[in-house]
Design an enzyme around this catalytic site. Structure first.
Site, short mmCIF file in Angstrom:
data_model
loop_
_atom_site.label_atom_id
_atom_site.label_comp_id
_atom_site.label_asym_id
_atom_site.label_seq_id
_atom_site.Cartn_x
_atom_site.Cartn_y
_atom_site.Cartn_z
N SER A 158 31.26 38.28 35.58
CA SER A 158 32.26 37.60 34.75
C SER A 158 31.72 36.24 34.35
O SER A 158 30.80 35.70 34.99
CB SER A 158 33.55 37.42 35.55
OG SER A 158 34.42 36.54 34.87
N TYR A 171 38.17 34.75 43.10
CA TYR A 171 37.67 35.66 42.06
C TYR A 171 36.34 35.12 41.49
O TYR A 171 35.38 35.87 41.30
CB TYR A 171 38.73 35.82 40.97
CG TYR A 171 38.39 36.80 39.88
CD1 TYR A 171 37.93 38.09 40.18
CD2 TYR A 171 38.56 36.47 38.54
CE1 TYR A 171 37.64 39.00 39.16
CE2 TYR A 171 38.28 37.37 37.52
CZ TYR A 171 37.82 38.63 37.83
OH TYR A 171 37.52 39.52 36.84
P1 NAD Z 1 42.06 46.50 34.76
O1 NAD Z 1 43.04 45.91 35.72
O2 NAD Z 1 42.53 46.95 33.42
O3 NAD Z 1 41.25 47.68 35.47
C1 NAD Z 1 40.88 47.68 36.81
C2 NAD Z 1 41.00 49.11 37.32
O4 NAD Z 1 40.48 49.14 38.65
C3 NAD Z 1 42.45 49.62 37.40
O5 NAD Z 1 42.57 50.87 36.75
C4 NAD Z 1 42.73 49.73 38.89
O6 NAD Z 1 43.61 50.79 39.23
C5 NAD Z 1 41.33 49.98 39.44
N1 NAD Z 1 41.23 49.60 40.85
C6 NAD Z 1 41.76 48.50 41.45
N2 NAD Z 1 41.49 48.52 42.76
C7 NAD Z 1 40.77 49.64 42.99
C8 NAD Z 1 40.19 50.21 44.17
N3 NAD Z 1 40.32 49.62 45.36
N4 NAD Z 1 39.52 51.38 44.05
C9 NAD Z 1 39.39 52.01 42.84
N5 NAD Z 1 39.93 51.50 41.70
C10 NAD Z 1 40.60 50.34 41.78
O7 NAD Z 1 40.96 45.36 34.62
P2 NAD Z 1 39.76 45.16 33.60
O8 NAD Z 1 39.96 43.80 33.00
O9 NAD Z 1 39.55 46.33 32.72
O10 NAD Z 1 38.58 44.98 34.66
C11 NAD Z 1 37.41 45.77 34.71
C12 NAD Z 1 36.32 44.92 35.33
O11 NAD Z 1 35.96 43.88 34.43
C13 NAD Z 1 36.72 44.22 36.64
O12 NAD Z 1 35.62 44.21 37.52
C14 NAD Z 1 37.01 42.82 36.19
O13 NAD Z 1 36.88 41.90 37.25
C15 NAD Z 1 35.97 42.64 35.12
N6 NAD Z 1 36.18 41.56 34.15
C16 NAD Z 1 37.28 41.53 33.35
C17 NAD Z 1 37.42 40.49 32.42
C18 NAD Z 1 38.60 40.40 31.50
O14 NAD Z 1 38.68 39.44 30.72
N7 NAD Z 1 39.51 41.35 31.52
C19 NAD Z 1 36.45 39.50 32.32
C20 NAD Z 1 35.34 39.57 33.15
C21 NAD Z 1 35.21 40.61 34.05
#
Ligand code: NAD
Length: 275
Positions: A158, A171
């Site tokens: 991130s 985080y």
């Molecule tokens: P999201 O919340 O839409 O998706 C996360 C998914 O992970 C969900 O479907 C959830 O059910 C699943 N999950 C949670 N705990 C779990 C577990 N213990 N085992 C299996 N599955 C599990 O979030 P997102 O924004 O699509 O995030 C995807 C990745 O991108 C994450 O690693 C997040 O940290 C990273 N990220 C997101 C952003 C952003 O701006 N959204 C920015 C940088 C990084």
């Protein structure tokens, strides 16, 4: 051109916003997509969409923090599609219990939802989900890659890994650990010809950050205004804007000498000093 014919792609957090998009995109390149998520229904919806569009996908209920479950899921995947060629460690996110209300110390908010009030279990939850939740699936699925060619791992770091964001110390720290772990794995697995890279998305509106970015009436919070002011492109990213970098990093031909990199995809957020 990415060619994933007969490649088994395992994606964790595949029911979420970012990884469901990545999964649907990769399905177009003839990959066999295995969608792992704690939320089986969300992953299954993605699998149904992919299959309805002529792709090949299956959902599996899996907790990335339970190694035994992951091993059982791996056995099912072997029976359904074969051994894993590509692992995308997408499960991750923040938690309210590990988030402060204030950005910096103030006497007015001392001990009121500030740094000192952060919940230890919440902090542990966030570290576990992001770091251990990448570590354990890698232990389980990278074993499949030993002795094969064209295998790689993609982690999701991130923007907050480069410079921590206010309010979310756990985080930010956990994602810094993901960038560091990506470099460790790239080094460790180089003799096995397994490339390991990461993307570092900037700001994309998804389930896990919606509460920080929009209030209950869906109006942008002051934090959203700060983010957009600090993003030279002046907007949030769209999930499809991640695909170019993901496709490149997973291409065993185009990226054959690329390992251990963390690519920011952030509309310039990381490049801008704020002045
Ligand atoms: P999201 O919340 O839409 O998706 C996360 C998914 O992970 C969900 O479907 C959830 O059910 C699943 N999950 C949670 N705990 C779990 C577990 N213990 N085992 C299996 N599955 C599990 O979030 P997102 O924004 O699509 O995030 C995807 C990745 O991108 C994450 O690693 C997040 O940290 C990273 N990220 C997101 C952003 C952003 O701006 N959204 C920015 C940088 C990084």
């Amino acid at each position: 051109m990415l060619d994933l014919k007969n490649k088994v792609v395992v994606i964790t957090g595949a029911g979420g916003v970012i990884c469901s998009g990545i999964a649907e995109n990769l399905a177009q390149y003839n990959a066999k997509i295995c969608l792992l998520d704690l939320n089986y229904d969300a992953a299954n919806e993605v699998a149904e969409r992919i299959n309805a569009n002529g792709g090949m996908a299956k959902a599996y209920k899996a907790n990335v923090l339970e190694k035994d479950t992951l091993i059982k899921v791996k056995e099912s995947i072997h029976a359904d599609f074969g051994t894993c060629d590509i692992l995308i460690n997408g499960a991750g996110g923040n938690n309210k219990r590990a988030t402060t209300n204030n950005e910096v110390f103030s006497n007015d908010t001392f001990l009121k939802d500030d740094f000192f009030s952060l919940n230890e279990d919440g902090v542990r939850f966030v570290f576990d989900l992001n770091f251990l939740g990448t570590f354990l699936p890698t232990q389980v699925f990278a074993q499949d890659m030993i002795g094969k060619t064209g295998c790689s791992i993609l982690n999701i770091s991130s923007m907050n890994a480069f410079t921590p964001l206010t309010k979310i110390p756990a985080y930010s720290g956990a994602k810094a650990a993901i960038s560091n772990f990506t470099e460790y794995l790239a080094t460790y697995f180089a003799p096995a010809n397994i490339r390991v890279n990461a993307i570092a998305p900037g700001f994309f509106v998804t389930k896990q950050n919606k509460d920080l970015l929009f209030d209950k009436d869906n109006n942008p919070t002051p934090r959203t205004k700060k983010i957009l002011n600090a993003t030279p492109m002046g907007r949030f990213g769209k999930v499809e804007e991640l695909f170019g970098a993901v496709n490149l990093l997973l291409s065993s031909e185009d990226a054959s000498f690329i390992t251990g990199v963390v690519i920011p995809i952030d509309g310039g957020f990381n490049a801008y000093s704020g002045v």
